[in-house]
Write a protein that holds these residues in place. Structure first.
Motif, mmCIF file in Angstrom:
data_model
loop_
_atom_site.group_PDB
_atom_site.id
_atom_site.type_symbol
_atom_site.label_atom_id
_atom_site.label_comp_id
_atom_site.label_asym_id
_atom_site.label_seq_id
_atom_site.Cartn_x
_atom_site.Cartn_y
_atom_site.Cartn_z
ATOM 1 N N VAL A 441 0.839 -1.329 -0.052
ATOM 2 C CA VAL A 441 0.006 -0.066 0.096
ATOM 3 C C VAL A 441 0.823 1.155 -0.037
ATOM 4 O O VAL A 441 1.716 1.513 0.721
ATOM 5 C CB VAL A 441 -1.060 0.002 1.040
ATOM 6 N N THR A 442 0.588 2.156 -0.954
ATOM 7 C CA THR A 442 1.291 3.489 -0.942
ATOM 8 C C THR A 442 0.543 4.515 -0.355
ATOM 9 O O THR A 442 -0.814 4.472 -0.550
ATOM 10 C CB THR A 442 1.674 4.033 -2.468
ATOM 11 N N VAL A 443 1.047 5.194 0.719
ATOM 12 C CA VAL A 443 0.001 6.232 1.245
ATOM 13 C C VAL A 443 0.605 7.394 0.769
ATOM 14 O O VAL A 443 1.665 7.926 0.789
ATOM 15 C CB VAL A 443 0.188 5.968 2.830
ATOM 16 N N VAL A 444 -0.744 8.481 0.631
ATOM 17 C CA VAL A 444 -0.346 9.663 0.074
ATOM 18 C C VAL A 444 -1.093 10.405 0.954
ATOM 19 O O VAL A 444 -2.511 10.409 0.998
ATOM 20 C CB VAL A 444 -0.705 9.890 -1.337
ATOM 21 N N GLU A 445 -0.604 11.636 1.377
ATOM 22 C CA GLU A 445 -1.159 12.633 2.112
ATOM 23 C C GLU A 445 -1.374 13.878 1.377
ATOM 24 O O GLU A 445 -0.511 14.499 0.820
ATOM 25 C CB GLU A 445 -0.469 13.070 3.347
ATOM 26 N N ILE A 446 -2.619 14.555 1.691
ATOM 27 C CA ILE A 446 -3.001 15.714 1.143
ATOM 28 C C ILE A 446 -2.991 16.764 2.333
ATOM 29 O O ILE A 446 -3.654 16.499 3.173
ATOM 30 C CB ILE A 446 -4.416 15.839 0.373
ATOM 31 N N GLY A 447 -1.964 17.596 2.198
ATOM 32 C CA GLY A 447 -1.755 18.572 3.381
ATOM 33 C C GLY A 447 -1.060 17.928 4.489
ATOM 34 O O GLY A 447 -0.993 16.726 4.165
ATOM 35 N N GLN A 448 -0.701 18.351 5.499
ATOM 36 C CA GLN A 448 -0.133 18.116 6.604
ATOM 37 C C GLN A 448 -0.877 17.968 7.986
ATOM 38 O O GLN A 448 -1.358 19.218 8.164
ATOM 39 C CB GLN A 448 1.297 18.642 7.018
ATOM 40 N N ASP A 449 -1.254 16.903 8.697
ATOM 41 C CA ASP A 449 -2.014 17.021 9.854
ATOM 42 C C ASP A 449 -1.415 16.047 10.568
ATOM 43 O O ASP A 449 -1.462 14.892 10.437
ATOM 44 C CB ASP A 449 -3.504 16.643 9.270
ATOM 45 N N GLU A 450 -0.718 16.429 11.624
ATOM 46 C CA GLU A 450 0.030 15.635 12.549
ATOM 47 C C GLU A 450 -0.827 14.668 13.175
ATOM 48 O O GLU A 450 -0.668 13.601 13.350
ATOM 49 C CB GLU A 450 0.887 16.465 13.434
ATOM 50 N N GLU A 451 -2.250 15.127 13.535
ATOM 51 C CA GLU A 451 -2.900 14.352 14.222
ATOM 52 C C GLU A 451 -3.388 13.205 13.643
ATOM 53 O O GLU A 451 -3.438 11.943 14.053
ATOM 54 C CB GLU A 451 -4.195 15.086 15.031
ATOM 55 N N ASP A 471 6.582 10.534 0.775
ATOM 56 C CA ASP A 471 6.627 12.019 1.475
ATOM 57 C C ASP A 471 7.387 12.592 0.228
ATOM 58 O O ASP A 471 8.004 13.679 0.890
ATOM 59 C CB ASP A 471 7.082 11.844 2.639
ATOM 60 N N ARG A 472 7.549 12.337 -0.709
ATOM 61 C CA ARG A 472 8.486 13.124 -1.677
ATOM 62 C C ARG A 472 7.750 14.515 -1.851
ATOM 63 O O ARG A 472 6.646 14.578 -1.770
ATOM 64 C CB ARG A 472 8.611 12.539 -2.938
ATOM 65 N N LYS A 479 2.368 11.154 -7.369
ATOM 66 C CA LYS A 479 2.368 9.963 -6.620
ATOM 67 C C LYS A 479 1.679 8.843 -6.785
ATOM 68 O O LYS A 479 1.997 7.577 -6.796
ATOM 69 C CB LYS A 479 2.245 10.349 -5.080
ATOM 70 N N LEU A 480 0.254 9.073 -7.141
ATOM 71 C CA LEU A 480 -0.452 7.927 -7.310
ATOM 72 C C LEU A 480 -0.139 7.292 -8.793
ATOM 73 O O LEU A 480 -0.124 6.308 -8.817
ATOM 74 C CB LEU A 480 -1.978 8.458 -7.391
ATOM 75 N N LYS A 481 0.184 8.058 -9.860
ATOM 76 C CA LYS A 481 0.613 7.494 -11.043
ATOM 77 C C LYS A 481 1.703 6.613 -10.860
ATOM 78 O O LYS A 481 1.834 5.367 -11.393
ATOM 79 C CB LYS A 481 1.090 8.536 -12.020
ATOM 80 N N GLU A 482 2.808 7.072 -10.113
ATOM 81 C CA GLU A 482 3.892 6.204 -10.076
ATOM 82 C C GLU A 482 3.827 5.241 -8.995
ATOM 83 O O GLU A 482 4.607 4.120 -9.499
ATOM 84 C CB GLU A 482 5.280 7.487 -9.214
ATOM 85 N N SER A 483 3.091 5.065 -8.162
ATOM 86 C CA SER A 483 2.827 3.984 -7.288
ATOM 87 C C SER A 483 2.030 2.941 -8.423
ATOM 88 O O SER A 483 2.498 1.735 -8.097
ATOM 89 C CB SER A 483 1.682 4.078 -6.235
ATOM 90 N N SER A 491 -3.326 1.992 -3.191
ATOM 91 C CA SER A 491 -2.732 3.444 -2.760
ATOM 92 C C SER A 491 -4.073 3.883 -1.824
ATOM 93 O O SER A 491 -5.260 3.770 -2.110
ATOM 94 C CB SER A 491 -2.813 4.444 -3.852
ATOM 95 N N ILE A 492 -3.476 4.615 -0.595
ATOM 96 C CA ILE A 492 -4.401 4.965 0.175
ATOM 97 C C ILE A 492 -4.418 6.569 0.057
ATOM 98 O O ILE A 492 -3.151 7.192 0.244
ATOM 99 C CB ILE A 492 -3.954 4.789 1.807
ATOM 100 N N ILE A 493 -5.216 7.370 0.280
ATOM 101 C CA ILE A 493 -5.243 8.828 0.101
ATOM 102 C C ILE A 493 -5.791 9.458 1.125
ATOM 103 O O ILE A 493 -6.856 9.192 1.567
ATOM 104 C CB ILE A 493 -5.749 9.471 -1.102
ATOM 105 N N LEU A 494 -5.041 9.916 2.158
ATOM 106 C CA LEU A 494 -5.573 10.869 3.230
ATOM 107 C C LEU A 494 -5.723 12.405 2.977
ATOM 108 O O LEU A 494 -4.982 13.008 2.634
ATOM 109 C CB LEU A 494 -4.422 10.969 4.348
ATOM 110 N N GLY A 495 -7.124 12.757 2.909
ATOM 111 C CA GLY A 495 -7.498 14.105 2.273
ATOM 112 C C GLY A 495 -8.408 14.737 3.136
ATOM 113 O O GLY A 495 -8.290 14.638 4.437
ATOM 114 N N LYS A 496 -9.071 15.997 2.335
ATOM 115 C CA LYS A 496 -9.955 16.456 3.029
ATOM 116 C C LYS A 496 -11.201 15.922 3.642
ATOM 117 O O LYS A 496 -11.958 16.605 4.780
ATOM 118 C CB LYS A 496 -10.213 17.766 2.497
ATOM 119 N N HIS A 497 -11.659 14.802 3.253
ATOM 120 C CA HIS A 497 -12.745 14.066 4.015
ATOM 121 C C HIS A 497 -12.531 13.200 5.107
ATOM 122 O O HIS A 497 -13.360 12.444 5.654
ATOM 123 C CB HIS A 497 -13.330 13.054 2.668
ATOM 124 N N TYR A 498 -11.089 13.323 5.446
ATOM 125 C CA TYR A 498 -10.758 12.518 6.778
ATOM 126 C C TYR A 498 -11.794 12.676 7.880
ATOM 127 O O TYR A 498 -12.264 13.876 7.997
ATOM 128 C CB TYR A 498 -9.290 12.729 6.899
#
Lengths: 559, 559
Positions: A441-451, A471-472, A479-483, A491-498
């Motif tokens: 699983v590749t994890v991709v984060e949109i924005g940074q959110d430590e919590e 985290d490049r 990132k998604l394309k290269e994964s 791939s997992i996307i952590l985004g604004k709907h978290y």
């Protein structure tokens, strides 16, 4: 409870995606080049390979699958020296092999395979027939002085191989061991998910009398496998016996002469000129046949004394010829026609697609290209006899010395990785089965959110999910394309709907068991599925973080 | 709950204990021979090694300890080709090395170490200085054409090594990386439990300017380490600076002549005839010194023109000489005495036990034999310069090309196994620390009891205890003795007092933390301890099966 300690986050390897911006993907790029472009391996020189973290993880996963299955049937791992002394190879007549890597000084070679050394090892350890069977394997590098390396991992100067060897008291015990290995091989190839074929094969240079090749069917393969439409029998081209649909009376007929090993009999093999004679097929009828190429005239000469009544003559005719075929004139005179035997309707030439399977005499055979990834051999005493590997066995009349019956069993680890890379690639790049994917699983984060990060990576770590955070400093799309290119199953996307997390499905599905989990948990985890346009494949999943590990595992379970 | 499935019982390896009945153990048997007798390895030829299951398990445990610690500091694993092409080795001037294994054809060598190849690899991958540092390691075989192999794993033709390499922008960044590796090495050696010494070392053939050797102190060692009684500074013999307790005015004085690299200065080194001059020590005072051996007469000749006022003369006197010592006549004439400088009280000769440490100028140094098991080097640009490994770095005036600063860091895996075998053996055979023991616990059953077996092995499997059942058809006494010989930390005996289980302690204790567990659980588990005659060491434990895993783990925790 998740233990309290500093959170360890696994990240994509160094140089991951490095070269991707420089090239445009096309399905015409050969897989061995693609593997290097994507950073699984590099080729420092033709035929030589450096394995980076990406490729090394795949080696490790594949090796562990093999270890598990070999251990289960009682094989024990060891690791023999990579350097072997010429002495043993002279004893078995293999020192002068054409692809042997020799060290300066002409005393040592780099091991291409280990029959000699393992036989010597077991011979020194074996104290009693009661210790049999001895079943050993190793997973380590092998070397071959390949003059024209090609296909990267498919045919290189060094490669990683699992080679196993068995030592039994006699042939019947050896057959039991052989079947155990066949069982383990089926499990290994099933674990890998890629469809495979077990084909009856010729023993070739390794020797012995029973052997099977394990193939992946693929048009890029250099081997040919024939498969019967009726009995499903598979065999490689050197081993496929076939009958014609109808005899061909029009073609020219050729003859080739052989003799039996005891020189008593002249064998005359007749076959159509448009086909390839396979002398080994004659051995199915005349087991004592001498396969050495003889000068035809000299051979005939040695049978020309028509008063020598001890000589016999066998005429053997390929199944494609009819009894009415116009055979070439027989070049010798006889005093007695009873000295001649004639065998008809025997498959003597290499099979062709569309002919009838000689196993069931019913189905039609089809030919497919294949990549050989494993081989199992019954060796008999081919190595144990010249190396004197034998034990004392009690009989009614006292002890008798019995030569060990051996088997050997290879699986090409680097080869499998190259083959699966080739077989599973598509318009979006590589696509690995979960069994050997560099990570799952590749994890991709949109924005940074430590919590958010803390929560998700704790869940993933605790659930033992094999992920990497990308985290490049590049865009999410890249990132998604290269994964996808790299062939990572999900791939997992952590985004604004978290806390809703998006999961993109890249890998191939080999099952549908995830749907049971879906039915059971869809409400609990607020789990939604998005399908492709044809409503055939699930392409995206949306799920609450609390269900993330369950959903990921259920999807991976089918991949 | 223990999951219901068929019970898997781990058993001792094939051929375990095979040769033990044939020899009488004595502490005079060299460890490398003992390792072969006990079946950890075999030597198919001098300098070559086969690793059996017993030895391979140790390799794996040790490798995983190293992996964990290297990964923790951000190093990434890869595995480079075992074959390297001569081109790179000519670029760095190492193709003609004396112990290089070359392949027939004179194009390739078997890698003894990977500075050349890894520099080439990184050079091809590196796209920007922003990707620095690059920190990589591999654990794979290395080769050395050792003319007189000895000590089995200590000095063989092939060996398993962890070799790590770092690439930094400049020296100060490289020093940060160097210290990280030093930290990881401390953890690795602490994990292994065996006392070790980090000694300042000379960089030797590998080159570079800062290096440390990591040693196990042992009288069988071929290296010498000096240690200060006061500041604890340790260094190897080529790097130990010392002062005499008192000057020796009686000994004869020798002189050796050197020159600076710019040929401007004649350096005259005076030292006592009963000691060994170390020219590198002169470099501590005269950094520009040319270490090449010159013909002494020719060298003097080149300084004999007394009218050449550009020449300078330095007389440097070993600390063991007094200003009143009777120096040999100076062989040249001067026009001006100001051309001569004299330096006194400089350590110029190899240290001897009992002298004063030059680090603290306080403590006394002692010499001990040691086995080198690791080495850390700062390499600077020794390899990056000839192989053109450099990056563009932005400066105020534009981009400038900067050569990479490298480090390399080795740990000998097969060597550590041999060294610990030697260090920890005693009158009862080998004795491994738990960190690398082939397995942790040998299980011996008295009589057969299926119910009992099922209970105990379920407990051991569930508790993830690393055990092997010795189910050979030999006596219990022989099994226990051989487990001891082999160096397995603990033995468990399932006997007639079951559910009370007996635990025999064989391994060395490096701590006493088990006593806390004992105080906490002794009543609950019916736990009794039997001590040796001097009441110093616990030798046997008796415990109810329900406490078995807890007790075993608490004991192993100290071993």
């Amino acid at each position: 409870m998740i233990p309290k300690r500093s959170l360890h986050i696994k990240r994509v390897p160094k140089f991951y995606g490095n070269q991707l911006s420089k090239f445009k993907y096309s399905q015409d790029i050969p897989t061995h080049e693609l593997l290097a472009r994507l950073g699984f391996i590099t080729y420092p020189r033709s035929g030589l390979v450096n394995w980076t973290k990406l490729g090394l993880s795949m080696q490790d996963k594949l090796s562990n699958i093999i270890r598990k299955r070999m251990d289960e049937i009682g094989f024990e791992e060891l690791s023999l020296s990579l350097i072997s002394h010429r002495k043993l190879w002279e004893d078995t007549g293999r020192w002068e092999g054409s692809e042997i890597f020799k060290l300066v000084g002409d005393e040592y070679l780099l091991v291409p395979t280990a029959e000699e050394e393992i036989t010597d090892y077991v011979n020194k350890q074996l104290e009693s027939y009661k210790q049999l069977p001895v079943c050993l394997y190793q997973i380590n590098p092998k070397f071959r002085n390949e003059k024209r390396p090609r296909g990267g991992l498919l045919r290189g100067k060094e490669f990683l191989m699992k080679d196993a060897y068995s030592f039994d008291l006699d042939e019947s015990n050896a057959m039991v061991t052989y079947e155990k290995v066949v069982g383990a091989y089926h499990k290994i190839f099933q674990d890998l998910r890629i469809p495979y074929v077990k084909a009856q094969a010729d023993s070739g240079d390794i020797g012995g009398s029973l052997s099977h090749e394990w193939h992946y069917i693929n048009e890029s393969g250099e081997d040919t496998v024939f498969k019967c439409s009726s009995c499903n029998h598979a065999s490689n081209v050197e081993k496929t016996l076939s009958f014609p649909k109808e005899v061909d009376e029009s073609s020219e007929i050729l003859v080739k002469y052989f003799t039996t090993k005891d020189k008593s009999t002249l064998v005359c093999a007749y076959y159509p000129s448009n086909r390839v004679l396979e002398p080994k097929f004659i051995q199915n009828e005349i087991t004592d046949l001498d396969l050495t190429e003889h000068n035809q005239d000299e051979l005939l000469d040695s049978f020309s004394n028509k008063d020598d009544l001890s000589k016999r003559f066998v005429r053997i005719m390929d199944a494609r010829l009819s009894p009415r075929s116009n055979l070439p004139d027989f070049p010798l005179n006889f005093s007695n026609r009873a000295m001649i035997t004639t065998l008809t309707d025997v498959p003597l030439v290499l099979a062709q697609e569309g002919e009838i399977c000689a196993e069931c005499e019913d189905g039609e055979i089809t030919a497919t290209n294949a990549i050989e990834v494993g081989h199992t051999f019954y060796l008999g005493d081919k190595y144990s006899a010249p190396l004197n590997c034998a034990v004392d066995v009690p009989t009614e009349t006292g002890m008798t010395r019995q030569t060990i019956s051996m088997g050997c069993y290879g699986i090409g680890i680097s080869r499998i990785i190259a083959a699966i890379g080739e077989i599973n690639r598509d318009a979006k790049g590589l696509s690995w089965p979960k069994s050997i994917s560099p990570w799952d699983v590749t994890v991709v984060e949109i924005g940074q959110d430590e919590e958010r990060s803390k929560e998700v990576f704790k869940l993933l770590n605790h659930g033992k999910v094999d992920y990497c955070l990308d985290d490049r400093d590049v865009s999410m799309g890249k990132k998604l394309k290269e994964s996808g290119f790299t062939g990572i199953p999900l791939s997992i996307i952590l985004g604004k709907h978290y806390p809703i997390v998006e999961i993109e499905v890249r890998g191939k599905k080999y099952g549908d068991t995830w749907k049971h989990t879906y039915e059971k948990h869809k409400d609990e985890f607020d789990w939604k599925v998005q399908y492709d346009n044809e409503q055939v494949n699930d392409v995206k999943h949306f799920v609450h973080k609390d269900g993330l590990v369950t959903v990921v595992n259920s999807l991976l379970n089918d991949m």
